[in-house]
Write an enzyme that holds these catalytic residues in place. Structure first.
Site, PDB file in Angstrom:
ATOM      1  N   GLU A   1      -1.411  -0.963  -5.651  1.00 14.18           N
ATOM      2  CA  GLU A   1      -2.570  -0.162  -6.004  1.00 14.18           C
ATOM      3  C   GLU A   1      -2.485   0.214  -7.483  1.00 14.18           C
ATOM      4  OE1 GLU A   1      -4.102   4.353  -4.978  1.00 14.18           O
ATOM      5  OE2 GLU A   1      -2.687   3.338  -3.675  1.00 14.18           O
TER       6      GLU A   1
ATOM      7  N   ASP B   1       0.842  -1.190   0.000  1.00 18.64           N
ATOM      8  CA  ASP B   1       0.000   0.000   0.000  1.00 18.64           C
ATOM      9  C   ASP B   1       0.873   1.234   0.000  1.00 18.64           C
ATOM     10  OD1 ASP B   1      -2.462   1.536   0.279  1.00 18.64           O
ATOM     11  OD2 ASP B   1      -1.723   2.003   2.278  1.00 18.64           O
TER      12      ASP B   1
ATOM     13  N   ASP C   1      -2.320   1.600   7.288  1.00 16.54           N
ATOM     14  CA  ASP C   1      -1.682   1.293   6.001  1.00 16.54           C
ATOM     15  C   ASP C   1      -1.504  -0.211   5.809  1.00 16.54           C
ATOM     16  OD1 ASP C   1      -1.573   3.955   5.351  1.00 16.54           O
ATOM     17  OD2 ASP C   1       0.456   4.244   6.138  1.00 16.54           O
TER      18      ASP C   1
END
Ligand SMILES: [Zn+2]
Length: 404
Positions: free
Chosen positions: A272, A188, A365
């Site tokens: 992502e 992330d 996170d």
């Protein structure tokens, strides 16, 4: 050359005074040719007849070399490469990842590129020194702060504003083999940290220390007050540039080490989905519907690519080709990685996640990284289910999904 598939490693170049003069001549020629190309494009506007392409410019270069003895005395490969660099810069401009190429100034933009580099053009002298063969100059020594990568195809020689010379070798990197353990990881792009892993690790991309950052702010403040063209201003500028270069070096170093580590440890890496190319396209728009805020968006794209995260994502794809997947990360920061409940209130703070449904507590996170890993594995399993039963698994490196 496509810059996205090359590995660039930079070394200090140590020319003697005679070589330095010859290198500066190469730089001057490259700059002259570049600026000529900028001039030609300056008169071109959309809708007019086509601006000269690379081939036209090469023909013009031949004419210019016939007209100017000093240009003809220089290296034709250096001059031709400047045109090729310019053509690449225009392509980058049209894809909205870079600004329009501009006029290069003496003392500021000093550099040239050499292509068609063969292994015998780089020589190891001893543990601390290498030598690189430069056209019309011969062997120029360079510092050997680490091993020169294999597969070097080209290099760029530059002189920075502080007068230091560098040579940057561009090589096509070797992919790192997958460990074959079936282990996957979600990464992330954190806010509180540079990257969080689904394994629970928090990775911090190094930046300037607090002291260094304060010094940079002070330098910039003094720079505003310094008189234009003064020596003081030059000195301040140089000091600020050195600090920024130090920060960039640290980010690069971190991205190299971290990407190698991830490529070695995991079979698949989920990140992502950041559709940088689509962002650029939407920024530029089309001829009939030109994009809005083109410059701001292009600058955002540049910043993402230059950040520690951007470098990490790019290098990861080089080192683990076909093993990095972009995952839709919508709501990944609000979803509980244990019970799947999605609520904005679960995100207690920048760093803290506490599920309002099941009470699960975790670093925000890391929670997002676990969600990314889970989504990646689900997508991969779904893709696998579409394969014919008993069908052979394709172990060849797969092309990256275009949106990843
Ligand atoms: Zn929960």
């Amino acid at each position: 050359m496509d810059v996205s598939v090359v590995l660039v490693s930079r070394f200090r170049l140590l020319p003697d005074p005679a070589q330095e003069a010859a290198l500066l001549t190469h730089c001057a020629h490259a700059r002259f040719v570049w600026n000529l190309a900028v001039e030609q494009y300056a008169h071109w506007r959309q809708g007019r007849t086509a601006a000269p392409g690379y081939n036209d410019q090469c023909r013009q270069l031949t004419e210019a070399r016939a007209a100017f003895d000093w240009l003809a005395a220089g290296s034709v490969t250096v001059q031709q490469q400047a045109l090729r660099d310019f053509a690449q810069a225009m392509r980058n401009f049209f894809s909205a990842t870079h600004r329009r190429p501009t006029w290069r100034k003496a003392g500021v933009h000093e550099g040239f590129r050499q292509v068609g580099v063969m292994p015998e053009h780089i020589r190891k002298l001893n543990r601390k020194l290498s030598a690189v063969s430069v056209p019309k100059i011969g062997w120029v020594r360079s510092r050997r702060s680490r091993a020169v990568p294999g597969g070097v195809r080209s290099y760029r020689v530059t002189r920075d504003r502080t007068g230091r010379w560098h040579v940057a070798f561009a090589a096509v990197p070797e992919p790192i083999p997958a460990p074959g353990t079936g282990e996957t990881v979600g990464v992330d792009r954190g806010v509180a940290v540079s990257a969080a892993l689904s394994t629970g690790e928090l990775l911090r991309c190094p930046d300037l220390s607090v002291k260094e950052a304060e010094r940079l702010v002070r330098l910039q403040r003094r720079l505003v007050r310094a008189k234009r063209g003064s020596n003081r201003r030059k000195r301040l500028k140089r000091a600020a540039a050195r600090l920024r270069a130090r920060a960039a070096d640290r980010r690069k170093d971190w991205a190299e080490k971290t990407s190698t580590d991830l490529a070695r440890r995991f079979d698949r890496v989920y990140v992502e989905k950041l559709n940088i190319r689509a962002m650029s396209k939407s920024a530029r728009g089309t001829v009939t519907a030109p994009g809005r805020n083109v410059r701001q968006k292009a600058s955002l794209n540049r910043r993402i690519l230059a950040s520690g995260w951007g470098l990490l994502a790019v290098r990861l794809r080089h080192k683990a080709p076909g093993r990095v997947d972009g995952v839709n990360a919508a709501y990944s920061s609000q979803e509980c990685s244990v019970c799947g409940h999605i609520a904005a209130e679960s995100r207690e703070s920048q760093a803290r996640f506490r599920c309002v449904a099941c009470g699960h507590e975790v670093h925000a996170d890391i929670n997002a990284a676990i969600n990314i890993n889970n989504r990646g594995r689900t997508t991969l399993a779904a893709r696998g289910a579409l394969q014919p039963p008993g069908g052979a698994v394709n172990r060849e490196p797969q092309p990256e999904s275009p949106a990843a």
